[in-house]
Design a protein around this motif. Structure first.
Motif, PDB file in Angstrom:
ATOM      1  N   PHE A   1       0.830  -1.194   0.000  1.00  0.00           N
ATOM      2  CA  PHE A   1       0.000   0.000   0.000  1.00  0.00           C
ATOM      3  C   PHE A   1       0.868   1.249   0.000  1.00  0.00           C
ATOM      4  CE2 PHE A   1      -2.393   3.286   2.313  1.00  0.00           C
ATOM      5  CZ  PHE A   1      -3.511   3.369   1.494  1.00  0.00           C
TER       6      PHE A   1
ATOM      7  N   TYR B   1       0.433  -6.272  -6.837  1.00  0.00           N
ATOM      8  CA  TYR B   1       0.843  -7.481  -6.135  1.00  0.00           C
ATOM      9  C   TYR B   1       1.429  -8.569  -7.025  1.00  0.00           C
ATOM     10  CZ  TYR B   1      -0.486  -5.331  -1.880  1.00  0.00           C
ATOM     11  OH  TYR B   1      -0.524  -4.477  -0.830  1.00  0.00           O
TER      12      TYR B   1
ATOM     13  N   TYR C   1       5.140 -10.076  -6.347  1.00  0.00           N
ATOM     14  CA  TYR C   1       5.455 -11.491  -6.183  1.00  0.00           C
ATOM     15  C   TYR C   1       6.420 -11.987  -7.254  1.00  0.00           C
ATOM     16  CZ  TYR C   1       2.396 -12.342  -2.265  1.00  0.00           C
ATOM     17  OH  TYR C   1       1.857 -12.341  -1.013  1.00  0.00           O
TER      18      TYR C   1
ATOM     19  N   TRP D   1       7.390 -10.233   7.241  1.00  0.00           N
ATOM     20  CA  TRP D   1       6.242  -9.722   7.997  1.00  0.00           C
ATOM     21  C   TRP D   1       6.732  -8.883   9.161  1.00  0.00           C
ATOM     22  CZ3 TRP D   1       1.215  -9.790   6.723  1.00  0.00           C
ATOM     23  CH2 TRP D   1       0.842 -10.625   5.661  1.00  0.00           C
TER      24      TRP D   1
ATOM     25  N   ARG E   1      -0.095  -2.616  13.257  1.00  0.00           N
ATOM     26  CA  ARG E   1      -0.785  -3.751  12.652  1.00  0.00           C
ATOM     27  C   ARG E   1       0.221  -4.558  11.870  1.00  0.00           C
ATOM     28  NH1 ARG E   1      -5.596  -1.295   9.527  1.00  0.00           N
ATOM     29  NH2 ARG E   1      -5.667  -3.419   8.723  1.00  0.00           N
TER      30      ARG E   1
ATOM     31  N   THR F   1       4.568 -18.792  -1.756  1.00  0.00           N
ATOM     32  CA  THR F   1       3.840 -18.237  -0.612  1.00  0.00           C
ATOM     33  C   THR F   1       2.478 -18.889  -0.500  1.00  0.00           C
ATOM     34  OG1 THR F   1       4.695 -16.200  -1.533  1.00  0.00           O
ATOM     35  CG2 THR F   1       3.430 -16.019   0.517  1.00  0.00           C
TER      36      THR F   1
ATOM     37  N   GLU G   1      -1.670 -16.419   3.051  1.00  0.00           N
ATOM     38  CA  GLU G   1      -0.835 -15.250   3.327  1.00  0.00           C
ATOM     39  C   GLU G   1      -1.080 -14.146   2.285  1.00  0.00           C
ATOM     40  OE1 GLU G   1       3.787 -14.869   3.629  1.00  0.00           O
ATOM     41  OE2 GLU G   1       3.075 -16.464   4.971  1.00  0.00           O
ATOM     42  N   ILE G   2      -1.183 -14.591   1.012  1.00  0.00           N
ATOM     43  CA  ILE G   2      -1.467 -13.608  -0.049  1.00  0.00           C
ATOM     44  C   ILE G   2      -2.793 -12.917   0.229  1.00  0.00           C
ATOM     45  CG2 ILE G   2      -1.933 -13.315  -2.509  1.00  0.00           C
ATOM     46  CD1 ILE G   2      -0.200 -15.785  -3.009  1.00  0.00           C
TER      47      ILE G   2
ATOM     48  N   GLU H   1      -4.306 -12.457   2.985  1.00  0.00           N
ATOM     49  CA  GLU H   1      -4.186 -11.530   4.111  1.00  0.00           C
ATOM     50  C   GLU H   1      -3.579 -10.215   3.642  1.00  0.00           C
ATOM     51  OE1 GLU H   1      -1.813 -12.987   7.323  1.00  0.00           O
ATOM     52  OE2 GLU H   1      -2.028 -11.120   8.464  1.00  0.00           O
ATOM     53  N   GLU H   2      -2.523 -10.333   2.843  1.00  0.00           N
ATOM     54  CA  GLU H   2      -1.821  -9.138   2.388  1.00  0.00           C
ATOM     55  C   GLU H   2      -2.740  -8.263   1.535  1.00  0.00           C
ATOM     56  OE1 GLU H   2       1.559  -9.982  -0.010  1.00  0.00           O
ATOM     57  OE2 GLU H   2       2.386  -7.963   0.204  1.00  0.00           O
TER      58      GLU H   2
ATOM     59  N   GLN I   1      -5.405  -6.556   3.605  1.00  0.00           N
ATOM     60  CA  GLN I   1      -4.903  -5.390   4.326  1.00  0.00           C
ATOM     61  C   GLN I   1      -4.781  -4.185   3.405  1.00  0.00           C
ATOM     62  OE1 GLN I   1      -1.273  -6.866   5.861  1.00  0.00           O
ATOM     63  NE2 GLN I   1      -2.199  -7.741   7.712  1.00  0.00           N
ATOM     64  N   HIS I   2      -4.348  -4.464   2.176  1.00  0.00           N
ATOM     65  CA  HIS I   2      -4.190  -3.360   1.235  1.00  0.00           C
ATOM     66  C   HIS I   2      -5.541  -2.664   0.994  1.00  0.00           C
ATOM     67  CE1 HIS I   2      -2.138  -1.423  -2.299  1.00  0.00           C
ATOM     68  NE2 HIS I   2      -3.418  -1.153  -2.550  1.00  0.00           N
TER      69      HIS I   2
ATOM     70  N   GLU J   1      -8.145  -2.696   2.871  1.00  0.00           N
ATOM     71  CA  GLU J   1      -8.561  -1.996   4.095  1.00  0.00           C
ATOM     72  C   GLU J   1      -7.908  -0.615   4.190  1.00  0.00           C
ATOM     73  OE1 GLU J   1      -7.968  -3.831   8.129  1.00  0.00           O
ATOM     74  OE2 GLU J   1      -8.930  -5.501   7.015  1.00  0.00           O
TER      75      GLU J   1
END
Lengths: 112, 873
Positions: free
Chosen positions: A29, A51, A55, A67, A74, B2, B6-7, B9-10, B13-14, B16
């Protein structure tokens, strides 16, 4: 024709992402916002397209992820540039400038 | 690799964070921000897949999730439209105007002129008549005598049936309420030949038409049944009093729009059989025939011509040179309106094209502004499919809202149009919106919108994205697009010039008509049409006495200044006109080619009551009673044509009505435009109605105050003279005058509305294309200014641009309208098909207003800040 264009385009986005990550490590972001801010909102990042690029670049070894915890406490995945990434960025920047120069000189050319 | 979790989740979050960001920076509420973030992010599932898979494959895989994505695009498109209200408003207004106006006008013409005949197999129906060029009766002009019809019916072989009917009036005494009604006296086969069935009851049968049969029979019109008998089916078999005779009600006719001779209130059977020899002179019957299968109208005409030849031999003194004409009944009903229909449809089509061109142009101009945005989106990973769907959503949202507004506006526009001219649109209450036309207009406009809404895509494919992002652009692509825009605007201008020229011609024609002096005073005059019962007033003395009493009564009514009567009022379609040969004393015409004159019978006060000036001599009021029967008054045209410069007063003339005995010309009166303001006066001769009284005449009264207010007192006053003889109708004379030009006025208004709408659309078009041009060249203009160019030069550069486009359109339009306006020549009055004022004025006005419309972008260009413009790119 379409194929060739797609490569060029993909390259452009990669370059912008790497440029962002060379400044500091950030989450996806953050990368999007950094590009927007730096270009004065003239380049609007296709949020979703970011994304797959991240990746892919990770698979190529140009960036790494980890992470961590973001500034508002957060969980977030942070990316940073690898050495290979730095070299790749230099390479791509050089070739981008060359092609812009080349096209520019064509456009500036006066009819013989 | 991955893990997918996990992807997810990422990405979650973006989205959000993005929602939070949108909420803070764009001021949306939480829910909208969430939706907008989802939209901007794109198809989450697909992106996650692409992150996980080393090979990125096709853009679209899962169809299932696309629906929500499209829905999001539409939401975005609506928000975009709201953010850009100017563009949205212009698009929607253009579309709704185009759809609304064209559908409304088309519906009127469809309803009035193109409605198919309400009879079975109408293509088999023809109207037939007799004509004789030597007596001035042209094909299509004459009816058929009762006896000739009986002969035709017996001897023809080409028709499965021929039938006849005639106009008449009857007086209905409905429980003491006495009214005069228009009736149709019909051959008993009329309904069978036309193929109509009654609403209730039955039509006439063999034996119904036998003369003198008591009680007689009658068929009621639908209106009469509804208005006077409460639509009661019980009226069948009961009797009504018509002209003093009881008649049994047999049935009820179909409503007005499905009835033959549709203004008739009653249908009475009439026996068509051979009458006395003299009856062959009265060619009053309207004859219809239904062709046998496989017989053409020409064959049938030839067949009847043979019959006519036989009659010529049988009755040489009466039927010599009388031939048969025939015409498809549908053609007869549309009649002279054909050129007008063509013009109207051309106008409808032109306007629709202009509107579509405008929509195309609007989207094209906007496409220019968005090319960069789209190039960037594609560069940053959007697929062309995504961009296309976004553009499609945007143009669909705009086109469909425009179509919806147009759809809703069409009906009120139609009502407005009808309200504008209720008097000349027959059966206007029954005109409905033509659904096919509406759907067509909506379809065409939406397709135009969608098609051109995708225009920016073309640009995106044409140029390498790197350049678009870099800020320079392919000059050739820009030029190409500009050329399309320009040619569209030129096309629009051409069509607008054609419409405007037509409108201007009709407008000038109307203006010329309104300045024609009718030759009489219409204001403050009331007219009552009388159709007397011939059996009550069978001799001259009774009639004269009645008429004198009637005039006296009318003159004594409150407010009445003077009262007169005539067999026909100018411009009254219900007047009785005679066209007579006139012989001057001492002139012997070897070929029997006598000059013709209109002949009317009037009372002495008639000229005074209608304000017709006496030019020389006296009118009939200035003549001794004993000489009045041998006196005539002529109009100026007759005086000029028959006596040249000489004074006709005292001259002797003779006519067949006077049994070729000489009568004296006592005066000359002003010409009146008897056949309407647009038609030249004919020679007219007036003799004394009180000395040659008839049962059909019109009373006219000059009233001090408002003519409308006197209508009712006139009606009541006339009933007081003879309670059994009501006026057939009482009208304001001004309505006759306006009625005579109502058609022209209507077409002028229609074409006027059309041309104004087209003008507005065209100006918007020029404005759009020039604005676009300025936008594309902001940088170039900036450079020029930076290099010291004069700002005024920039202004004139842009205005010159508009001038070029407009004058190209205006010039082409001028030449096209030279040909196109010829089609409306037949409806023009005192204006030539080539009227320099209209034909040259219109293109000039168009060019001037178009350049005016370019002022806004021109001033904008002039104010360009060189520094800003260079930075911007």
């Amino acid at each position: 024709m379409t194929q060739k264009k797609a490569e060029l385009l993909q390259g452009t986005l990669d370059m912008l992402i790497m440029k962002a990550l060379i400044v500091e490590e950030m989450h996806g972001f953050g990368v999007a916002r950094w590009i927007e801010r730096t270009t004065g909102d003239r380049l609007v990042i296709e949020e979703g397209a970011l994304y797959p690029a991240l990746y892919r670049m990770q698979r190529r070894g140009w960036i790494e992820s980890e992470w961590g915890v973001s500034d508002n406490n957060r969980r977030a995945k942070f990316y940073c540039l690898t050495m290979a990434g730095k070299r790749e960025l230099e390479k791509q920047t050089r070739s981008w400038k060359e092609s812009v120069d080349a096209v520019g000189s064509v456009l500036k050319a006066v009819n013989p | 690799m991955t893990p997918r979790r996990e992807i997810d989740e990422e990405l979650g979050q973006h989205i959000e964070r993005l929602a939070q960001h949108i909420k803070e920076t764009e001021g949306l509420d939480t829910q909208s921000a969430q939706l907008e973030a989802n939209r901007r992010f794109g198809d989450r599932g697909k992106i996650a897949e692409r992150c996980a898979e080393p090979q990125e494959k096709s853009a679209f895989k899962s169809r299932g999730k696309r629906f929500g994505f499209v829905f999001n695009e539409i939401r975005f498109a609506i928000r975009n439209a709201i953010k850009n209200p100017g563009f949205a408003a212009v698009t929607i207004i253009t579309l709704s105007l185009a759809i609304g106006v064209t559908t409304a006008i088309y519906s009127v013409f469809q309803g009035v002129l193109l409605r198919p005949l309400p009879f079975a197999d109408p293509e088999q129906l023809v109207e037939l008549g007799e004509f004789n060029p030597l007596e001035g009766v042209i094909p299509g002009g004459g009816g058929v005598s009762r006896s000739a019809f009986a002969d035709w019916k017996e001897r023809q072989t080409s028709f499965s049936g021929i039938t006849a009917w005639e106009w008449d009036t009857s007086i209905l005494d409905n429980d003491g309420e006495v009214v005069s009604l228009g009736t149709a006296r019909t051959d008993i086969d009329l309904f069978r030949v036309l193929g109509i069935t009654p609403v209730i009851g039955r039509f006439f049968e063999e034996g119904d038409a036998v003369a003198g049969q008591q009680p007689g029979v009658v068929v009621l019109s639908f209106d009469l049944w509804r208005d006077r008998f409460g639509a009661d089916p019980g009226v069948l078999g009961t009797s009504i009093m018509l002209d003093g005779i009881p008649r049994e009600i047999l049935g009820v006719m179909q409503p007005e729009d499905k009835a033959p001779g549709h203004t008739a209130k009653l249908w009475l059977p009439k026996e068509y059989r051979r009458g006395i020899r003299w009856d062959r002179h009265r060619r009053d019957a309207i004859v219809y025939g239904r062709l046998n299968l496989g017989v053409t109208a020409e064959q049938a005409n030839a067949d009847l011509d043979l019959v006519a030849s036989g009659l010529e031999e049988e009755f040489p003194d009466i039927n010599e040179n009388w031939r048969v004409w025939s015409a498809p009944l549908a053609e007869r009903v549309i009649g002279d309106s054909r050129p007008t229909i063509t013009v109207a449809f051309a106008a409808v089509g032109l306007l629709l094209v202009v509107a579509c061109v405008n929509i195309a142009n609007l989207f094209l101009a906007r496409a220019a502004g968005r090319q960069r945005e789209i190039a960037v989106r594609i560069a940053l990973g959007a697929t062309t499919g995504q961009v296309a769907i976004q553009l499609l959503a945007e143009s669909l949202v705009l086109s469909l809202s425009g179509a919806l507004v147009g759809f809703l506006a069409a009906s009120p526009m139609l009502n407005g149009l009808i309200a504008l001219q209720p008097d000349i649109i027959p059966r206007s209450g029954e005109i409905a919106l033509d659904l096919n036309a509406l759907l067509f207009a909506v379809g065409v406009s939406v397709v135009a919108g969608v098609l051109f809404g995708l225009a920016p895509l073309r640009g995106a494919f044409a140029e390498p994205a790197g350049m678009a992002i870099g800020g320079t652009r392919s000059v050739s692509a820009g030029r190409k697009e500009n050329r399309i825009g320009n040619s569209l605007v030129v096309l629009q201008m051409v069509l607008t010039v054609v419409l405007l020229s037509g409108g201007a011609l009709l407008g000038r024609s109307m203006w010329a008509l309104s300045r024609v002096d009718p030759g009489f005073q219409a204001e403050g005059r009331v007219a009552a049409r009388m159709f007397l019962d011939g059996s009550r007033y069978s001799n001259t003395q009774q009639l004269t006495t009645y008429m004198e009493g009637l005039l006296e009564k009318v003159a004594s009514l409150p407010g009445v200044v003077s009262a007169g009567a005539s067999t026909a009022l100018p411009m009254d379609p219900l007047g009785t006109n005679y066209d007579l040969p006139v012989r001057l004393q001492g002139v012997v015409d070897p070929d029997n080619q006598l000059p013709q004159s209109d002949f009317r019978l009037v009372t002495p006060e008639y000229f005074n009551s209608l304000g017709i000036r006496v030019v020389s001599g006296v009118d009939l009021s200035g003549v001794d009673l004993s000489n009045r029967k041998q006196s005539v008054v002529v109009n100026q045209t007759m005086a000029r044509q028959l006596w040249g410069g000489d004074d006709p007063i005292g001259a002797s003339v003779s006519t067949p009505i006077h049994d070729w005995t000489d009568v004296q010309v006592v005066g000359v009166v002003e010409d009146t435009h008897y056949y309407g303001l647009g038609n030249d006066p004919k020679p007219e001769m007036y003799a004394s109605l009180l000395d040659w009284p008839t049962t059909v005449f019109t009373v006219v009264a000059e009233v001090g105050g408002s003519a409308e207010l006197s209508v009712e007192s006139m009606r009541r006053g006339l009933l007081e003279v003879d309670g059994s003889q009501p006026a057939h109708s009482v009208v304001v004379v001004e309505s006759l005058v306006s009625g005579s030009v109502a058609a022209q006025r209507f077409y002028a208004v229609v074409l006027g509305v059309f041309s104004v709408v087209a003008l507005v659309l065209s100006l918007a078009g020029v404005y759009g294309v020039v604005s676009y041009w300025v936008n594309r060249r902001t940088r170039e203009i900036g450079v020029r200014l930076a290099l010291g160019a004069d700002r005024k030069k920039v202004l004139s550069l842009v205005l010159g641009r508009g001038f070029m486009v407009a004058s190209a359109g205006a010039t082409l339009g001028f030449f096209l309208s030279l040909g196109a306006t010829r089609t409306i020549k037949s409806v023009l009055f005192s204006v030539d098909g080539f009227d320099p004022v209209s034909m040259l004025g219109v293109p000039m006005v168009l060019v001037v207003t178009a350049v005016g419309a370019c002022l806004v972008p021109a001033v904008k260009a002039m104010m360009v800040d060189p520094v800003e413009s260079l930075k911007e790119e």
